[in-house]
Design a protein around this motif. Structure first.
Motif, mmCIF file in Angstrom:
data_model
loop_
_atom_site.group_PDB
_atom_site.id
_atom_site.type_symbol
_atom_site.label_atom_id
_atom_site.label_comp_id
_atom_site.label_asym_id
_atom_site.label_seq_id
_atom_site.Cartn_x
_atom_site.Cartn_y
_atom_site.Cartn_z
ATOM 1 N N LEU A 52 114.096 184.790 42.232
ATOM 2 C CA LEU A 52 115.203 185.423 41.329
ATOM 3 C C LEU A 52 116.663 185.519 41.753
ATOM 4 O O LEU A 52 117.493 185.177 41.648
ATOM 5 C CB LEU A 52 114.846 186.848 40.803
ATOM 6 C CG LEU A 52 115.797 187.290 39.726
ATOM 7 C CD1 LEU A 52 115.645 186.664 38.473
ATOM 8 C CD2 LEU A 52 115.557 188.955 39.528
ATOM 9 N N ALA A 53 116.660 186.164 43.168
ATOM 10 C CA ALA A 53 117.797 186.210 44.035
ATOM 11 C C ALA A 53 118.531 184.759 44.215
ATOM 12 O O ALA A 53 119.915 184.652 44.148
ATOM 13 C CB ALA A 53 117.602 186.868 45.445
ATOM 14 N N GLY A 55 118.108 182.082 42.465
ATOM 15 C CA GLY A 55 118.629 181.598 41.195
ATOM 16 C C GLY A 55 119.925 182.144 40.684
ATOM 17 O O GLY A 55 120.794 181.803 40.336
ATOM 18 N N TYR A 56 119.893 183.742 41.001
ATOM 19 C CA TYR A 56 121.159 184.446 40.672
ATOM 20 C C TYR A 56 122.354 184.002 41.434
ATOM 21 O O TYR A 56 123.371 183.808 40.734
ATOM 22 C CB TYR A 56 120.651 185.930 40.913
ATOM 23 C CG TYR A 56 121.639 186.729 40.306
ATOM 24 C CD1 TYR A 56 121.453 187.180 38.790
ATOM 25 C CD2 TYR A 56 123.066 187.123 40.789
ATOM 26 C CE1 TYR A 56 122.297 188.005 38.193
ATOM 27 C CE2 TYR A 56 123.735 187.875 39.930
ATOM 28 C CZ TYR A 56 123.544 188.109 38.884
ATOM 29 O OH TYR A 56 124.427 189.049 38.089
ATOM 30 N N VAL A 57 122.075 183.818 42.883
ATOM 31 C CA VAL A 57 123.388 183.232 43.418
ATOM 32 C C VAL A 57 124.073 182.082 42.800
ATOM 33 O O VAL A 57 125.288 181.608 42.752
ATOM 34 C CB VAL A 57 123.032 183.132 44.854
ATOM 35 C CG1 VAL A 57 124.004 182.373 45.788
ATOM 36 C CG2 VAL A 57 122.756 184.408 45.514
ATOM 37 N N VAL A 58 122.966 180.927 42.642
ATOM 38 C CA VAL A 58 123.407 179.655 42.200
ATOM 39 C C VAL A 58 124.166 179.978 40.753
ATOM 40 O O VAL A 58 125.239 179.401 40.367
ATOM 41 C CB VAL A 58 122.289 178.604 41.944
ATOM 42 C CG1 VAL A 58 122.731 177.595 41.133
ATOM 43 C CG2 VAL A 58 121.664 178.235 43.251
ATOM 44 N N SER A 59 123.560 180.618 39.596
ATOM 45 C CA SER A 59 123.879 180.819 38.635
ATOM 46 C C SER A 59 125.376 181.748 38.661
ATOM 47 O O SER A 59 126.484 181.581 37.829
ATOM 48 C CB SER A 59 123.111 181.914 37.771
ATOM 49 O OG SER A 59 123.653 182.351 36.524
ATOM 50 N N LEU A 94 119.764 195.331 38.015
ATOM 51 C CA LEU A 94 119.298 195.574 36.695
ATOM 52 C C LEU A 94 118.035 194.509 36.592
ATOM 53 O O LEU A 94 116.860 194.531 36.025
ATOM 54 C CB LEU A 94 120.222 195.543 35.617
ATOM 55 C CG LEU A 94 119.683 195.821 34.312
ATOM 56 C CD1 LEU A 94 118.850 197.165 34.149
ATOM 57 C CD2 LEU A 94 120.835 195.796 33.008
ATOM 58 N N GLN A 95 118.449 193.260 36.652
ATOM 59 C CA GLN A 95 117.570 191.936 36.737
ATOM 60 C C GLN A 95 116.205 192.288 37.559
ATOM 61 O O GLN A 95 115.161 192.105 37.036
ATOM 62 C CB GLN A 95 118.256 190.780 36.787
ATOM 63 C CG GLN A 95 118.969 190.143 35.907
ATOM 64 C CD GLN A 95 119.422 188.702 36.010
ATOM 65 O OE1 GLN A 95 118.999 188.068 37.053
ATOM 66 N NE2 GLN A 95 120.402 188.072 35.186
ATOM 67 N N GLN A 96 116.578 192.639 38.815
ATOM 68 C CA GLN A 96 115.408 192.959 39.461
ATOM 69 C C GLN A 96 114.459 194.072 39.155
ATOM 70 O O GLN A 96 113.188 193.777 39.200
ATOM 71 C CB GLN A 96 115.666 193.172 41.251
ATOM 72 C CG GLN A 96 116.268 191.896 42.053
ATOM 73 C CD GLN A 96 115.278 191.022 42.447
ATOM 74 O OE1 GLN A 96 114.013 191.418 42.121
ATOM 75 N NE2 GLN A 96 115.802 190.010 42.934
ATOM 76 N N LEU A 97 115.123 194.921 38.698
ATOM 77 C CA LEU A 97 114.401 195.994 38.083
ATOM 78 C C LEU A 97 113.324 195.860 37.002
ATOM 79 O O LEU A 97 112.470 196.031 36.771
ATOM 80 C CB LEU A 97 115.100 197.207 38.004
ATOM 81 C CG LEU A 97 114.593 198.552 37.185
ATOM 82 C CD1 LEU A 97 113.994 199.141 38.286
ATOM 83 C CD2 LEU A 97 115.673 199.493 36.689
#
Length: 134
Positions: A52-53, A55-59, A94-97
């Motif tokens: 997720l991390a 993917g989040y950085v790329v996004s 919030l996404q990680q949680l």
């Protein structure tokens, strides 16, 4: 009333806000799909939090460029970058949680981001708009 007729009756300020929402939707859909695809790819090798991390950085990188230049049409500068980054730190946490919560509730790791996105995308719009438009 047809959509075009409705839009034609709006004043300029409301048309601008509607355009912002539509552009945010387009950028948001692309950024969300990008994040989800990167997440699924890295989920093959890494745990879900790291996937997720990444993917989040790329996004995030795509989203900052598209949000400043296309969605909100503001100049990319340090002030906007700091506000954008802060809003995304909140959104990332919030996404990680929520990802952890949905997985704990029994949603598969492959599908858990979908309900997470349903909550986080509207929250992110409000945060990003606040920091880029104030």
């Amino acid at each position: 009333m047809r959509i075009k007729e409705y839009i034609d009756h709006l004043d300029d300020a409301r048309k601008a806000k509607l355009g912002e929402v539509v552009r945010f939707g387009i950028v948001g859909i692309i950024a969300t799909i990008l994040q989800y695809l990167v997440y699924l790819l890295f989920l093959l090798w890494l745990n879900h939090s790291l996937a997720l991390a990444i993917g989040y950085v790329v996004s995030f990188l795509f989203n900052f460029y598209a949000s400043t230049h296309y969605t909100f049409r503001v100049k990319a500068n340090a002030k906007h970058g700091a506000g954008f980054a802060f809003s995304h730190v909140v959104n990332f946490l919030l996404q990680q949680l929520l990802l952890e919560a949905f997985i704990l509730l029994g949603v598969s790791k492959q599908l858990a981001p979908i309900p997470m996105f349903c909550i986080c995308v509207p929250v992110n719009f409000l945060l990003v708009r606040f920091f880029l438009k104030r």
